[in-house]
Write a protein that holds these residues in place. Sequence first.
Motif, short mmCIF file in Angstrom:
data_model
loop_
_atom_site.label_atom_id
_atom_site.label_comp_id
_atom_site.label_asym_id
_atom_site.label_seq_id
_atom_site.Cartn_x
_atom_site.Cartn_y
_atom_site.Cartn_z
N ILE A 122 27.62 41.32 46.61
CA ILE A 122 27.73 42.43 45.70
C ILE A 122 26.43 41.75 44.72
N GLY A 123 26.58 40.71 44.21
CA GLY A 123 25.80 40.16 43.26
C GLY A 123 26.60 40.14 41.96
N PRO A 124 25.56 40.30 40.81
CA PRO A 124 26.18 39.91 39.52
C PRO A 124 27.16 41.31 39.19
N ILE A 125 28.47 40.79 38.37
CA ILE A 125 29.30 41.86 38.06
C ILE A 125 29.92 41.52 36.88
N ALA A 126 30.11 42.51 36.06
CA ALA A 126 30.94 42.33 34.72
C ALA A 126 32.32 42.60 34.79
N SER A 127 33.36 41.79 34.43
CA SER A 127 34.72 42.16 34.43
C SER A 127 35.55 41.67 33.47
N CYS A 128 36.66 42.57 33.36
CA CYS A 128 37.30 42.36 31.92
C CYS A 128 38.78 42.37 32.55
N SER A 129 39.78 41.31 32.48
CA SER A 129 41.00 41.15 33.04
C SER A 129 41.97 42.09 32.35
N LEU A 130 42.70 42.42 33.17
CA LEU A 130 43.77 43.49 32.69
C LEU A 130 45.19 42.63 33.07
N PHE A 131 45.16 42.17 34.13
CA PHE A 131 46.61 41.60 34.65
C PHE A 131 45.98 40.37 35.50
N SER A 132 46.95 39.13 35.58
CA SER A 132 46.66 37.90 36.34
C SER A 132 47.66 37.04 35.94
N PRO A 133 48.53 36.50 36.80
CA PRO A 133 48.66 36.98 38.13
C PRO A 133 49.22 38.39 38.27
N MET A 134 49.59 39.08 39.45
CA MET A 134 50.13 40.30 39.47
C MET A 134 51.47 40.51 39.90
N PHE A 135 52.27 39.55 39.61
CA PHE A 135 53.90 39.70 40.00
C PHE A 135 54.62 40.67 39.56
N GLN A 136 54.12 41.18 38.26
CA GLN A 136 54.97 42.39 37.76
C GLN A 136 54.81 43.73 38.26
N PHE A 137 54.07 43.68 39.42
CA PHE A 137 53.92 44.95 40.27
C PHE A 137 54.67 44.69 41.79
N ALA A 138 55.80 45.64 41.84
CA ALA A 138 56.30 45.74 43.11
C ALA A 138 55.65 46.01 44.54
N ASP A 139 54.87 47.09 44.01
CA ASP A 139 54.13 47.59 45.35
C ASP A 139 52.79 48.26 44.68
N MET A 140 51.78 48.61 45.84
CA MET A 140 50.57 49.08 45.52
C MET A 140 50.48 50.40 44.69
N ALA A 141 51.92 51.27 44.90
CA ALA A 141 51.93 52.43 44.01
C ALA A 141 51.87 52.23 42.72
N ALA A 142 52.57 51.11 42.14
CA ALA A 142 52.97 50.70 40.88
C ALA A 142 51.49 50.27 40.27
N ALA A 143 50.88 49.24 40.85
CA ALA A 143 49.54 48.86 40.59
C ALA A 143 48.60 49.84 40.52
N ARG A 144 48.45 50.82 41.59
CA ARG A 144 47.64 51.90 41.42
C ARG A 144 47.72 52.85 40.08
N ALA A 145 48.88 53.21 39.91
CA ALA A 145 49.50 53.92 38.62
C ALA A 145 49.02 53.29 37.44
N THR A 146 49.10 52.03 37.47
CA THR A 146 48.87 51.48 36.12
C THR A 146 47.18 51.06 36.06
N ALA A 147 46.73 51.00 37.00
CA ALA A 147 45.24 50.95 37.13
C ALA A 147 44.46 52.44 36.61
N GLU A 148 45.21 53.33 37.34
CA GLU A 148 44.66 54.85 36.73
C GLU A 148 44.83 54.99 34.99
N ALA A 149 46.21 54.58 34.83
CA ALA A 149 46.44 54.79 33.52
C ALA A 149 45.53 54.17 32.50
#
Length: 169
Positions: free
Chosen positions: A102-129
């Motif tokens: 991919i090359g150079p990227i810029a990233s800003c951490s929102l969550f790490s690690p991800m254990f507060q998410f039980a499934d992808m639906a919850a993670a996706r909803a949080t990302a969208e919000a």
Amino acid sequence: MTAAAPDPAAADAVAWGELLAASYRDIGDRAMRDLPIYNEALGVEAVGFRRFNGTIVGIMVTPWFMNVVMPAGAMRETSGMSLRIRFPAGDIEFALSEIGQIGPIASCSLFSPMFQFADMAAARATAEAALAELMLPDDSEEAVRRREPATTPIDRRNFLRGTLTERRG
């Protein structure tokens, strides 16, 4: 009614997000799966990638992190440094790094690690919000309303009277 033609810029943004997701899937399979920060309930997904101020921005969800991500363009020599980007919600600080093909990227951490998410639906909803909040102008009526406290602060007089935040008639 005719369907609107697809927006090529939006398609490019989605395609870049998918390429980045493929790179993170590979990283997950090769190097992350056996680490204690890996949430087996989650997968890798590019969420909401779009054009913004002449570049691309979106949120990358993986089993080990959720980051706001954008290409870093010609900043190849700045890996490990940081960059401030202005969004409608305000300035956000990004770390610069390089991801395989991919090359150079810029990233800003929102969550790490991800254990507060039980499934992808919850993670996706949080990302969208989170992305919606990032794109919400800081001084917009909705942003101001969201940032107001849900209850009024407790002042000493009301506390001593026992009324706190409720009105008594």
